[in-house]
Scaffold this active site. Sequence first.
Site, short mmCIF file in Angstrom:
data_model
loop_
_atom_site.label_atom_id
_atom_site.label_comp_id
_atom_site.label_asym_id
_atom_site.label_seq_id
_atom_site.Cartn_x
_atom_site.Cartn_y
_atom_site.Cartn_z
N CYS A 10 -5.46 -3.39 2.53
CA CYS A 10 -5.22 -3.47 3.97
C CYS A 10 -6.49 -3.62 4.81
CB CYS A 10 -4.40 -2.26 4.42
SG CYS A 10 -3.59 -2.54 6.02
N SER B 66 -6.86 -60.73 9.57
CA SER B 66 -5.92 -61.38 8.65
C SER B 66 -4.47 -61.21 9.05
CB SER B 66 -6.10 -60.79 7.25
OG SER B 66 -5.66 -59.42 7.23
N GLU C 70 0.84 -1.20 0.00
CA GLU C 70 0.00 0.00 0.00
C GLU C 70 0.88 1.26 0.00
OE1 GLU C 70 -3.69 1.53 2.89
OE2 GLU C 70 -2.30 -0.02 3.56
N THR D 140 -13.42 -58.37 -3.56
CA THR D 140 -14.28 -59.34 -4.23
C THR D 140 -15.73 -58.95 -4.00
OG1 THR D 140 -12.66 -61.09 -3.94
CG2 THR D 140 -14.94 -61.77 -4.35
N SER E 49 0.47 -2.87 7.30
CA SER E 49 0.00 -3.30 8.61
C SER E 49 1.17 -3.26 9.58
CB SER E 49 -0.57 -4.72 8.51
OG SER E 49 -1.04 -5.18 9.75
N LYS F 168 -19.18 -51.61 -7.82
CA LYS F 168 -18.98 -52.03 -6.43
C LYS F 168 -19.25 -50.87 -5.47
CE LYS F 168 -15.45 -55.47 -7.64
NZ LYS F 168 -14.03 -55.88 -7.51
N THR G 68 -13.54 -54.02 6.82
CA THR G 68 -12.15 -53.59 7.01
C THR G 68 -11.57 -52.87 5.80
OG1 THR G 68 -11.29 -55.71 6.20
CG2 THR G 68 -11.76 -55.55 8.56
N LYS H 224 -9.21 2.44 -1.91
CA LYS H 224 -9.45 1.73 -0.66
C LYS H 224 -10.84 2.09 -0.14
CE LYS H 224 -7.07 0.92 3.78
NZ LYS H 224 -5.84 1.24 4.53
N GLU I 264 -8.76 -49.22 -1.70
CA GLU I 264 -9.33 -50.44 -2.27
C GLU I 264 -10.69 -50.17 -2.91
OE1 GLU I 264 -7.25 -53.73 0.71
OE2 GLU I 264 -9.34 -53.12 1.06
#
Length: 664
Positions: A189, A376, A45, A496, A216, A630, A484, A114, A489
């Site tokens: 500003c 698993s 400014e 599956t 500022s 899916k 899970t 401004k 995935e």
Amino acid sequence: MFGFYRFASVSPVLKVADTAYNTEEIIKSAKEAASNGAAFVVFPELCITGYTCSDLFHQELLLQNSFNALLKIAGAFADSDVVLAVGLPLRMFGRLYNCAAFLQHGKLIAVTPKIHLPNQREFYEKRHFSSGRDLLRGAVGGSVGAIRCYFDGVGEVPVTNYFTVKCGALGQNGSECAGSEVRVGVELCEDLWTPVPPSGELALAGANVIVNLSASDALVGKRDYRRNLVLNQSARCMAAYVYASAGVHESTTDMVFSGHLMIAENGSLIAESKPFSRETEIVYADVDVERLNMQRLSEGSFQDFDSREIVARAASFDGLRAVEKLQYRFVSPMPFVPGSLESRDQSCTEIFNIQCAGLAKRLEASRSKRAVIGLSGGLDSTLALLVVAETFKLLKRPALEILSLTMPGFGTTKRTKNNAVLLAELLGVELRTVSIKDACLQHFKDIGHDPQKLDVTYENVQARERTQILMDVANGEGGIVIGTGDLSEIALGWSTYNADHMSMYAVNCDIPKTLVRHIVHWYADNSLKFSADAKTAMELKKVLYDILDTPVSPELLPADDNGQIAQKTESILGAYEIHDFFLYHFAKYGATPQKLLFLAKYAFAGKFTDEEIEKALTVFVRRFFTQQFKRSCIPDGPKVGTISLSPRADWRMPSDASFADWLK
């Protein structure tokens, strides 16, 4: 290229009221920024005169010199397409205004006065300047569109705080091209510090970059507050915010300025200067405007605002130079994962709490006697069991009401089997072992499948047998099956159908593989917080670390001759890091395949080859489209991040959409 534009924010060395000196410094630093590829350079400014001139702003000589300086700065860039935003006092319609002037190709394109003038404590701008509110609203002369002010040696110039970019030869009569990417809004500003900053309306009207020419002053704690203002406003506006503030060479009669420079993009700080530098400071950022535009199409409330008044007063730049090679931007190779250890801990804690809260509600609502989970010894089922265990603590229910089943098949290794058993024991849950081999061999016989043929049927028979066992046991125990599968995935369809694809509540459904790994790591590092005693905590940490070191695998094909995992998912699909990277930019920002490659090669430089990245992208595109069926019928589960692939939350697409154009 791909919607990237380089912006620079500058705080130059200056001398208060010495316009000749300041002009040379502005020209020098602007040329440096332009030579570094900046398409748009923002200065503080009143930088031509200095912000702290006080009553010198009422001196005719200073006003004349500052305007002549503006013309000299413009002339220095007559052969350049770079846009400069510089601050100076300007007389218009018999009043003096604190203005931002915009220069390109040696011309004064437009000026922005401004609006909000601070006039309290150390500030008294109303002593010298008038508010530009009426000018920007077209109140002078009742004009439609931008007010135009005549300047000697220049002619009429629009007075506006909104800019579009012309398409050059493609545009008609200098009009904005329909596909123009960059639209700029302007604040000075104090405009930012008000309850309703102008940038809000400007963003709703289409501005995706806000520039702020500021002065500022430095006060204790103000730097952090100022940074938060810029970050929050860039997030609210879903825009880039380029902020340039006056530096230490302003007058220190009553104030000190630190030269705070910032460039933010939708709530993220991508460039910031060091404070109190006594040299000219420049920060750069390669802003992804295309990403901002695409995000606005799917998020926010940008479609509900009547922007005709603001758009009508727009001025135009002739064009902005796009970035061809990223230099001033960090592209995270793991965008789902927080960068620092502190933010990782905070984020993992919050995600884990969301998972537990979601499951707790489902258990209460279903009045389930037990939670049943297939264990698993891999990452996903480990995280799911940790969530279930903590949820039961939350509900003040005994861990033995959790029933975990390990179901060894033709590819199960001793390592994963042992880790599953140890994990269940350390968490105090019931564990049952049910071998699926005999049942699968019987099923092969029933359907006439040769068990020596290790094809997709061989694999899926095992997956469906495990899910059938889980569902039937849950029925018998009055429980629900906890899913899970993770977000990666789900994106790739690496499950599956009607097997591990299905459950009664899926606690990991919104967590990508890279983040699953970090949450399990976080839990291991904080095991003392979750365990009853130190010994159990240390043993739990050891097991979790070994699970983290185990290759990701569905273990549906026989182990190798050494009893080690032979079927490694990332050897088939490509690294999950790359797929999660693609998922983030594809689903959240609608990035094209070309842009995905451009970003990935930049982010993964030195880690993955171009061939590996390109191969992974082909896999990602094919599987993301072909496996949508899916996702169209996935179980309930909690959304924890900004991306979800649930048809009830963020993602809906036809299961038979063509991916031909994406592969091209």
